[in-house]
Scaffold this active site. Structure first.
Site, short mmCIF file in Angstrom:
data_model
loop_
_atom_site.label_atom_id
_atom_site.label_comp_id
_atom_site.label_asym_id
_atom_site.label_seq_id
_atom_site.Cartn_x
_atom_site.Cartn_y
_atom_site.Cartn_z
N TYR A 152 152.96 -2.85 23.25
CA TYR A 152 153.65 -4.32 23.74
C TYR A 152 155.30 -3.99 23.16
O TYR A 152 156.21 -3.95 22.81
CB TYR A 152 153.07 -5.81 22.72
N ASP A 199 141.97 1.00 23.00
CA ASP A 199 143.21 -0.74 22.26
C ASP A 199 142.20 -1.47 21.45
O ASP A 199 140.97 -0.71 20.58
CB ASP A 199 142.59 -1.02 23.37
N GLY A 247 144.05 -12.80 29.17
CA GLY A 247 144.33 -11.52 28.07
C GLY A 247 144.70 -10.68 28.89
O GLY A 247 144.98 -9.73 28.90
N ASP A 304 148.35 0.01 21.31
CA ASP A 304 148.30 -1.78 20.59
C ASP A 304 147.76 -1.26 19.35
O ASP A 304 148.20 -2.16 18.00
CB ASP A 304 148.05 -3.07 21.25
N HIS A 319 140.27 -6.61 30.30
CA HIS A 319 139.82 -7.65 29.48
C HIS A 319 139.39 -8.79 30.47
O HIS A 319 138.19 -9.74 30.96
CB HIS A 319 140.71 -8.60 29.22
N HIS A 330 142.69 -4.17 20.62
CA HIS A 330 141.44 -5.68 21.21
C HIS A 330 140.30 -5.19 21.50
O HIS A 330 140.23 -4.03 22.73
CB HIS A 330 142.42 -6.18 22.09
ZN LIG Z 1 145.35 -4.56 23.40
#
Ligand SMILES: [Zn+2]
Length: 400
Positions: free
Chosen positions: A304, A180, A153, A265, A145, A182
């Site tokens: 995470y 990922d 981020g 994630d 990011h 995101h």
């Molecule tokens: Zn992510």
């Protein structure tokens, strides 16, 4: 290497790959309540080592990125402010506002410049190893990011962009694939004007997930490929999305090298994920990338849940090096995971016994929702790079 990175190999590799790490990752980063204040690279390495699945020759100690390398992508004023803040031990109000450093999202912590600089140097080193004919895994990297002038981020320095730039300087055509959860917005933005780099991202739709803009199915800046997906993606849906996209990417772009951002994630246990993908399906995707890429650099990324992340990256490492690991974790590995400072619910507790995700309560092999199937199909049909090559074939035929 001088802290506790010791190796006791029990199974030997059948493929030539390097794990790039550093003892630095054994010390805490971020602030205590930050989602990234968990063991990640060190725990994955310890788990790999508990399996006896790494030799000293497969480990490379990372180096920091040079200022010159950082300015391939980042603005000098940002780098200077970042270094100044580490030196002073705090971020000024003006720098916090201008550079997004030292706030809750991108907090100040001791060595907060040196740590991402090390991850970035490691990813560039990974690119150099790939140029030398090996495969590399830089699990501290994947901070997709970060912007040229700002932290974003949880990402301070954009190591994927810099590693790609290293490969581009050697003249290679690069496919960047970001799995990922995101959208890989920072990397996408870095290469919109480069026809020799294709960025592709499969992610949680930004209508409900960070970065809350871009990455839509009709957002294809500079030919980028984005596949945003709704919440609740199960194994069958992810399998469909990944495999149909991967084949077309490879065929449509024909890269010299693939850079895989392997954030974990998307996994079902991840506290920041709205997907519920098992690590088995993650590994199916990784295996295809490993087997079919002409050359390959693997980076880390989000993730995470330390126990889910460590098991997932251990499985990725095994596939990178051609090792088969027992599904039942060795006792030392289970003990290692149980010792992580992480509150385990009943399901998590089983996760410390096995390498595979144990999906006791998830009917995860389906169904594939019509909404998901339609979205994948729409991308494949509408993206100029991914559409089947019928026109091209006809043009070739008409020349005869
Ligand atoms: Zn992510």
């Amino acid at each position: 290497m001088n802290e506790t990175d010791k190796f006791a190999p029990r199974s030997l590799p059948t493929r030539d790959a390097l794990f790039i790490g550093a003892a630095r990752y054994r010390r805490p980063s971020y602030t205590s309540n930050h989602p990234l204040a968990i063991p990640r690279v060190s725990l994955a390495l310890d788990l790999i080592n508990a399996y006896g699945a790494i030799t000293p020759a497969e480990y490379l100690t990372g180096r920091k990125a040079s200022n010159k390398e950082l300015t391939w992508f980042h603005e000098p004023a940002y780098i200077q402010a970042f270094q100044r803040a580490q030196f002073r031990g705090k971020v000024t109000q003006a720098d916090r506002e201008r550079f997004q450093l030292g706030n809750l999202e991108n907090p100040y912590f001791p060595d907060f410049f040196d740590t991402p600089s090390l991850a970035t140097g490691s990813s560039i080193q990974g690119a150099e190893q790939v140029l030398a004919g090996r495969t590399a895994f830089s699990p501290a990297g994947g901070m997709h990011h970060a912007a040229p002038h700002q932290a974003r981020g949880f990402c301070y320095l954009n190591d994927p962009a810099l590693a790609i730039m290293r490969l581009r300087r050697a003249g290679l055509r690069v496919l960047y694939l970001d799995i990922d959860a995101h959208h890989g917005d920072g990397v996408e933005a870095a290469f919109v004007d480069d026809p020799e780099t294709l960025t592709a991202s499969i992610h949680m739709d930004t209508s409900y997930a960070y970065p809350f803009q871009g990455g839509g199915i009709d957002d294809q800046p500079g030919g980028a490929v984005n596949l945003p997906l709704p919440p609740g993606i199960n194994d069958a849906e992810y399998r469909l999305a990944f495999h149909s996209l991967w084949s077309r990417l490879l065929e449509g772009f024909r890269p010299d090298v693939v850079v895989l951002q392997a954030g974990t994630d998307i996994l079902t246990h991840d506290p920041l994920s709205k997907f519920r993908v098992s690590n088995g399906v993650f590994w199916e995707a990784a295996t295809r990338v490993i087997d079919e890429s002409p050359r390959l650099l693997v980076l880390g990324g989000g993730g995470y849940h330390p126990i889910a992340l460590a098991r997932c990256w251990t499985g990725v490492w095994a596939r990178l090096t051609g090792r088969a690991l027992d599904e039942r974790l060795p006792d030392a590995a289970s003990a290692l995971l149980r010792a992580v400072n992480w509150e385990l619910d009943d399901e998590d507790a089983e996760e410390t016994e096995r390498l595979y995700t144990h999906l006791s309560d998830l009917p995860n092999d389906g169904p594939v929702r019509e909404e998901v199937r339609a979205r994948v199909q729409r991308l494949l049909d509408s993206h100029p790079l991914l559409a089947p090559r019928v026109m091209a074939v006809r043009q070739i035929e008409s020349k005869d």
